[in-house]
Scaffold this motif. Structure first.
Motif, PDB file in Angstrom:
ATOM      1  N   ARG A 210       0.826  -1.210   0.000  1.00 44.81           N
ATOM      2  CA  ARG A 210       0.000   0.000   0.000  1.00 44.81           C
ATOM      3  C   ARG A 210       0.858   1.258   0.000  1.00 44.81           C
ATOM      4  O   ARG A 210       0.363   2.339  -0.299  1.00 44.81           O
ATOM      5  CB  ARG A 210      -0.924   0.007   1.219  1.00 44.81           C
ATOM      6  CG  ARG A 210      -1.984  -1.101   1.188  1.00 44.81           C
ATOM      7  CD  ARG A 210      -2.920  -0.973   2.372  1.00 44.81           C
ATOM      8  NE  ARG A 210      -3.970  -1.989   2.335  1.00 44.81           N
ATOM      9  CZ  ARG A 210      -4.936  -2.088   3.255  1.00 44.81           C
ATOM     10  NH1 ARG A 210      -4.941  -1.230   4.288  1.00 44.81           N
ATOM     11  NH2 ARG A 210      -5.848  -3.039   3.153  1.00 44.81           N
ATOM     12  N   ASP A 211       2.120   1.112   0.351  1.00 42.03           N
ATOM     13  CA  ASP A 211       3.030   2.251   0.360  1.00 42.03           C
ATOM     14  C   ASP A 211       3.392   2.602  -1.080  1.00 42.03           C
ATOM     15  O   ASP A 211       3.971   1.785  -1.800  1.00 42.03           O
ATOM     16  CB  ASP A 211       4.283   1.899   1.153  1.00 42.03           C
ATOM     17  CG  ASP A 211       5.203   3.100   1.357  1.00 42.03           C
ATOM     18  OD1 ASP A 211       4.935   4.160   0.742  1.00 42.03           O
ATOM     19  OD2 ASP A 211       6.182   2.977   2.110  1.00 42.03           O
ATOM     20  N   PRO A 212       3.060   3.826  -1.543  1.00 38.81           N
ATOM     21  CA  PRO A 212       3.335   4.172  -2.943  1.00 38.81           C
ATOM     22  C   PRO A 212       4.771   4.600  -3.207  1.00 38.81           C
ATOM     23  O   PRO A 212       5.140   4.832  -4.361  1.00 38.81           O
ATOM     24  CB  PRO A 212       2.370   5.346  -3.191  1.00 38.81           C
ATOM     25  CG  PRO A 212       2.276   6.018  -1.847  1.00 38.81           C
ATOM     26  CD  PRO A 212       2.365   4.911  -0.827  1.00 38.81           C
ATOM     27  N   ASP A 213       5.590   4.715  -2.140  1.00 42.74           N
ATOM     28  CA  ASP A 213       6.931   5.258  -2.307  1.00 42.74           C
ATOM     29  C   ASP A 213       7.898   4.219  -2.876  1.00 42.74           C
ATOM     30  O   ASP A 213       7.830   3.028  -2.564  1.00 42.74           O
ATOM     31  CB  ASP A 213       7.473   5.760  -0.961  1.00 42.74           C
ATOM     32  CG  ASP A 213       6.678   6.948  -0.442  1.00 42.74           C
ATOM     33  OD1 ASP A 213       6.077   7.658  -1.274  1.00 42.74           O
ATOM     34  OD2 ASP A 213       6.640   7.143   0.786  1.00 42.74           O
ATOM     35  N   TRP A 214       8.812   4.729  -3.711  1.00 42.41           N
ATOM     36  CA  TRP A 214       9.910   3.922  -4.244  1.00 42.41           C
ATOM     37  C   TRP A 214      11.133   4.170  -3.383  1.00 42.41           C
ATOM     38  O   TRP A 214      11.389   5.289  -2.933  1.00 42.41           O
ATOM     39  CB  TRP A 214      10.215   4.325  -5.676  1.00 42.41           C
ATOM     40  CG  TRP A 214       9.118   3.998  -6.657  1.00 42.41           C
ATOM     41  CD1 TRP A 214       7.898   4.577  -6.735  1.00 42.41           C
ATOM     42  CD2 TRP A 214       9.168   2.994  -7.676  1.00 42.41           C
ATOM     43  NE1 TRP A 214       7.167   4.021  -7.755  1.00 42.41           N
ATOM     44  CE2 TRP A 214       7.930   3.040  -8.355  1.00 42.41           C
ATOM     45  CE3 TRP A 214      10.122   2.083  -8.082  1.00 42.41           C
ATOM     46  CZ2 TRP A 214       7.626   2.202  -9.423  1.00 42.41           C
ATOM     47  CZ3 TRP A 214       9.834   1.242  -9.150  1.00 42.41           C
ATOM     48  CH2 TRP A 214       8.594   1.303  -9.806  1.00 42.41           C
ATOM     49  N   LEU A 215      11.921   3.126  -3.173  1.00 38.40           N
ATOM     50  CA  LEU A 215      13.132   3.233  -2.378  1.00 38.40           C
ATOM     51  C   LEU A 215      14.363   3.098  -3.274  1.00 38.40           C
ATOM     52  O   LEU A 215      14.355   2.339  -4.246  1.00 38.40           O
ATOM     53  CB  LEU A 215      13.175   2.149  -1.302  1.00 38.40           C
ATOM     54  CG  LEU A 215      12.091   2.200  -0.217  1.00 38.40           C
ATOM     55  CD1 LEU A 215      12.259   1.004   0.733  1.00 38.40           C
ATOM     56  CD2 LEU A 215      12.130   3.508   0.550  1.00 38.40           C
ATOM     57  N   LEU A 216      15.417   3.832  -2.907  1.00 40.66           N
ATOM     58  CA  LEU A 216      16.684   3.698  -3.611  1.00 40.66           C
ATOM     59  C   LEU A 216      17.346   2.409  -3.136  1.00 40.66           C
ATOM     60  O   LEU A 216      17.621   2.246  -1.953  1.00 40.66           O
ATOM     61  CB  LEU A 216      17.573   4.902  -3.316  1.00 40.66           C
ATOM     62  CG  LEU A 216      18.983   4.856  -3.893  1.00 40.66           C
ATOM     63  CD1 LEU A 216      18.946   4.847  -5.408  1.00 40.66           C
ATOM     64  CD2 LEU A 216      19.800   6.053  -3.392  1.00 40.66           C
TER      65      LEU A 216
END
Length: 222
Positions: A210-216
């Motif tokens: 559900r988390d829309p964030d992309w991680l490096l």
């Protein structure tokens, strides 16, 4: 005799009038009723008509067009796979977010903000940044860098591994780098001369999250 003739003539005339009266009235009743026809007026609005059936708009493609700036053909298969798995994925929006993340991560690393880096990077990349920050602190050095501008951000590669999407972005940026010692003296670099930096950063996201964030999750020089 004459009187009888006159009387007969009068009777015949009377019968003729009665017959005419009856025939005339029947003719009036036998006529078809008048048809009410509309009177044409030049200023009258045109009669209402059922609208012609509208042609249906062509269905939008399931996968949006990918021929956009910042998207090379060699990454098309990977991006299409990600879009098929997540219809909300948009190349332009992703690149704008990647540029913001690039600036935020660099600035957090330069000032040694480990908490912010933990929110933007996966564990392996985070551990690498923390090791560099600790080494810099041990040497008594402080970075006073400036991101002048991001000249270019393009998708270099993309792939979908199960439900994990990974997109590699090539950044070309102008950065002014300065290293100061514990006394604040410049020991390397200059704020007056920006240098061109080329980086390949890979961002990942679990599409079922559900988390829309992309991680490096990977960094390299480009």
């Amino acid at each position: 005799m004459i009187v009888e003739i006159v009387i007969l003539a009068m009777v015949a005339a009377f019968l003729g009038l009665r017959l005419y009266s009856v025939l005339g009235r029947r003719a009036e009743h036998d006529e078809p009723p008048p048809v009410n026809r509309p009177v044409h007026r030049p200023d009258a609005p045109p009669p209402l008509r059922a609208p012609a059936p509208r042609a249906e708009a062509p269905a939008r493609p399931a996968v949006p067009a990918l021929e956009r700036p910042g998207f090379p053909p060699n990454a098309e298969a990977g991006v299409r796979a990600i879009v098929a798995a997540d219809r909300r994925f948009d190349v332009s929006a992703f690149l704008e977010g990647a540029k913001s993340a690039y600036a935020m991560i660099l600035e957090a690393f330069w000032r040694g903000d480990k908490d912010e880096l933990a929110q933007l990077c996966d564990k392996d990349v985070y551990d690498g940044f923390v090791a560099a920050i600790d080494a810099r602190a041990a040497a008594g050095e402080v970075l006073d860098n400036r991101l002048i501008r991001i000249e270019q951000a393009t998708i270099d590669h993309a792939d979908l591994d199960g439900t994990t999407a990974r997109v590699r972005v090539r950044f070309v940026a102008d950065i002014a780098t300065v290293t100061r010692n514990g006394e604040g003296q410049v020991v390397a670099g200059s704020l007056d001369d920006a240098i061109e930096s080329r980086d390949l950063w890979t961002f990942s996201r679990e599409l079922t999250s559900r988390d829309p964030d992309w991680l490096l999750d990977e960094t390299d020089e480009g």
